[in-house]
Design a protein around this motif. Structure first.
Motif, PDB file in Angstrom:
ATOM      1  N   ASP A  11       0.881  -1.183   0.000  1.00 48.28           N
ATOM      2  CA  ASP A  11       0.000   0.000   0.000  1.00 48.28           C
ATOM      3  C   ASP A  11       0.907   1.218   0.000  1.00 48.28           C
ATOM      4  N   ASP A  12       0.551   2.235  -0.790  1.00 57.15           N
ATOM      5  CA  ASP A  12       1.398   3.430  -0.851  1.00 57.15           C
ATOM      6  C   ASP A  12       1.236   4.314   0.378  1.00 57.15           C
ATOM      7  N   SER A  13       0.249   4.043   1.216  1.00 56.94           N
ATOM      8  CA  SER A  13       0.034   4.842   2.416  1.00 56.94           C
ATOM      9  C   SER A  13       0.611   4.148   3.643  1.00 56.94           C
ATOM     10  N   PRO A  14       1.602   4.775   4.314  1.00 54.01           N
ATOM     11  CA  PRO A  14       2.125   4.178   5.537  1.00 54.01           C
ATOM     12  C   PRO A  14       1.045   4.035   6.610  1.00 54.01           C
ATOM     13  N   THR A  15       0.101   4.978   6.616  1.00 50.71           N
ATOM     14  CA  THR A  15      -1.017   4.903   7.567  1.00 50.71           C
ATOM     15  C   THR A  15      -1.812   3.630   7.328  1.00 50.71           C
ATOM     16  N   SER A  16      -2.127   3.380   6.076  1.00 50.06           N
ATOM     17  CA  SER A  16      -2.907   2.197   5.737  1.00 50.06           C
ATOM     18  C   SER A  16      -2.149   0.916   6.076  1.00 50.06           C
ATOM     19  N   MET A  18       0.074   0.500   8.368  1.00 43.24           N
ATOM     20  CA  MET A  18       0.080   0.348   9.816  1.00 43.24           C
ATOM     21  C   MET A  18      -1.252  -0.174  10.318  1.00 43.24           C
ATOM     22  N   ILE A  19      -2.341   0.371   9.777  1.00 44.21           N
ATOM     23  CA  ILE A  19      -3.674  -0.066  10.195  1.00 44.21           C
ATOM     24  C   ILE A  19      -3.863  -1.552   9.877  1.00 44.21           C
ATOM     25  N   ARG A  22      -1.833  -3.740  12.235  1.00 40.03           N
ATOM     26  CA  ARG A  22      -2.460  -3.773  13.556  1.00 40.03           C
ATOM     27  C   ARG A  22      -3.718  -4.651  13.543  1.00 40.03           C
ATOM     28  N   ASP A  59      -3.302  -3.228  -1.665  1.00 40.45           N
ATOM     29  CA  ASP A  59      -4.239  -2.205  -2.099  1.00 40.45           C
ATOM     30  C   ASP A  59      -4.332  -2.268  -3.627  1.00 40.45           C
ATOM     31  N   SER A  90     -10.914   1.046  -1.427  1.00 39.24           N
ATOM     32  CA  SER A  90     -11.858   2.020  -0.886  1.00 39.24           C
ATOM     33  C   SER A  90     -13.193   1.963  -1.625  1.00 39.24           C
ATOM     34  N   LYS A 110     -13.115  -4.070   2.026  1.00 43.01           N
ATOM     35  CA  LYS A 110     -13.345  -2.648   1.797  1.00 43.01           C
ATOM     36  C   LYS A 110     -12.694  -1.831   2.906  1.00 43.01           C
ATOM     37  N   LYS A 111     -12.038  -0.750   2.529  1.00 39.44           N
ATOM     38  CA  LYS A 111     -11.449   0.146   3.523  1.00 39.44           C
ATOM     39  C   LYS A 111     -12.544   1.013   4.150  1.00 39.44           C
ATOM     40  N   PRO A 112     -12.406   1.461   5.401  1.00 38.16           N
ATOM     41  CA  PRO A 112     -11.279   1.208   6.272  1.00 38.16           C
ATOM     42  C   PRO A 112     -11.257  -0.230   6.782  1.00 38.16           C
TER      43      PRO A 112
ATOM     44  N   MET B  25     -12.378   4.984  11.506  1.00 38.40           N
ATOM     45  CA  MET B  25     -10.906   5.053  11.503  1.00 38.40           C
ATOM     46  C   MET B  25     -10.343   5.720  12.748  1.00 38.40           C
ATOM     47  N   TYR B  77      -1.723   6.092  15.857  1.00 36.04           N
ATOM     48  CA  TYR B  77      -0.348   5.701  16.152  1.00 36.04           C
ATOM     49  C   TYR B  77      -0.032   5.874  17.630  1.00 36.04           C
ATOM     50  N   ASP B  91      -0.029  12.131   5.397  1.00 37.34           N
ATOM     51  CA  ASP B  91      -0.408  10.854   4.806  1.00 37.34           C
ATOM     52  C   ASP B  91      -1.760  10.377   5.330  1.00 37.34           C
ATOM     53  N   GLU B  95      -5.060   9.362   3.104  1.00 33.88           N
ATOM     54  CA  GLU B  95      -5.755   8.080   3.198  1.00 33.88           C
ATOM     55  C   GLU B  95      -7.230   8.295   3.542  1.00 33.88           C
ATOM     56  N   ASN B  98      -8.914   9.273   0.334  1.00 28.41           N
ATOM     57  CA  ASN B  98      -9.042   8.106  -0.545  1.00 28.41           C
ATOM     58  C   ASN B  98     -10.259   7.271  -0.159  1.00 28.41           C
ATOM     59  N   ILE B  99     -10.411   7.043   1.126  1.00 27.63           N
ATOM     60  CA  ILE B  99     -11.522   6.210   1.600  1.00 27.63           C
ATOM     61  C   ILE B  99     -12.852   6.949   1.468  1.00 27.63           C
ATOM     62  N   GLY B 102     -13.904   6.933  -2.221  1.00 26.51           N
ATOM     63  CA  GLY B 102     -14.385   5.621  -2.650  1.00 26.51           C
ATOM     64  C   GLY B 102     -15.769   5.311  -2.104  1.00 26.51           C
TER      65      GLY B 102
END
Lengths: 126, 157
Positions: A11-16, A18-19, A22, A59, A90, A110-112, B25, B77, B91, B95, B98-99, B102
């Motif tokens: 995934d290009d998003s570090p946030t994604s 990480m989620i 987790r 992703d 998404s 599906k995200k999230p 989220m 985090y 970032d 995200e 993006n969500i 979509g």
């Protein structure tokens, strides 16, 4: 006990990423290692260096190489075709799902992303 | 076939998507903003934009305070060092966008729609010259303004 020990998250998003990491842990899995890639090209590089990866979570919408192209490539290679794949997106009920399903993708989540959405595809008992 | 873009329906769906995504989220409540407040110039804001390619050709942009983004980062985090968290606000906003984009398109057009998005990007300089705002929603997220703007709507057919 987790069946997946080496998980590649694309995934290009570090946030994604990480989620997702987790959420996988919250499902009760205890992988030995998480590998991270920002796009399909980076992911192919990791796969060429490691034969241990036993699950890919990717992703769809990414720069350089999108998830659809990445999945097509790995499902057409002998050394990677049997690795289970979960797709995150998404967009619900997207037009790419039938093709991905034919390629043997485990699920499109599906995200999230949440632990509840991963439990089924990961084959974890609730 | 040329459809008519339903602005009220779009505004409602956009509000619902923002509320849903922030709740899922970041465990935050997002409510329609009833205050006439406009973004304060002295509050640093972060803006992110995404181009939608099909079935609409348009742009969705979100704008909120860096403070709110930082709060979201703190939640996501919670066990990460501060020095790393500092870089993640932008970032996280990308995200979120993006969500939200979509979910909005999936809800507006329904099952099976062919939806294509570009990659989200940060916006540092506002350029409204060629933009025609179709829908704008303003939300109150823990006392911070969160604004989403859908602009330049054209159907592809």
């Amino acid at each position: 006990m987790s069946a997946y020990k080496h998980i590649l998250i694309v995934d290009d998003s570090p946030t994604s990423r990480m989620i997702i990491e987790r959420c996988v842990q919250m499902c009760g899995l205890e992988p030995q290692h998480f590998y991270h890639a920002e796009n399909g090209i980076d992911a192919l590089g990791i796969l060429s260096e490691s034969t241990e990866i036993d699950l890919i979570i990717t992703d769809i919408n990414m720069p350089k190489m999108d998830g659809q192209t990445f999945v097509r490539l790995i499902k057409n290679r002998d050394e990677t075709r049997t690795i289970p794949v979960i797709i995150t997106s998404s967009i619900a009920d997207s037009s790419f799902e039938p093709e991905m399903s034919k390629l043997g993708v485990l699920a499109v989540v599906k995200k999230p992303v949440s632990p509840e959405k991963l439990v089924g595809p990961l084959g974890v008992e609730q | 076939m040329k459809d008519t873009f339903q602005r009220e329906k779009a505004a409602q769906i956009l509000q619902e998507c923002i509320s849903s995504v922030l709740a899922d989220m970041a465990f935050m409540d997002a409510l329609p903003n009833t205050s006439p407040e406009t973004p304060q110039d002295n509050k640093e804001r972060l803006n992110a934009s995404i181009d939608i390619l099909t079935p609409l050709s348009c742009n969705l942009e979100i704008s909120t305070s860096r403070l709110l983004c930082k709060r979201i980062v703190d939640i996501l985090y919670f066990d990460t060092e501060e020095t790393i968290k500092h870089k993640l606000a932008e970032d996280t906003l990308l995200e979120l966008l993006n969500i939200i984009a979509g979910q909005f398109l999936s809800s507006y057009f329904g099952q099976g729609a062919d939806i294509q998005l570009e990659l989200p990007r940060l916006v540092y300089i506002q350029d409204d010259r060629n933009k025609e705002t179709a829908v704008q929603v303003s939300m109150n997220v823990e006392e911070e303004l969160f604004i989403a703007t859908l602009s330049s709507v054209r159907y592809r057919y």
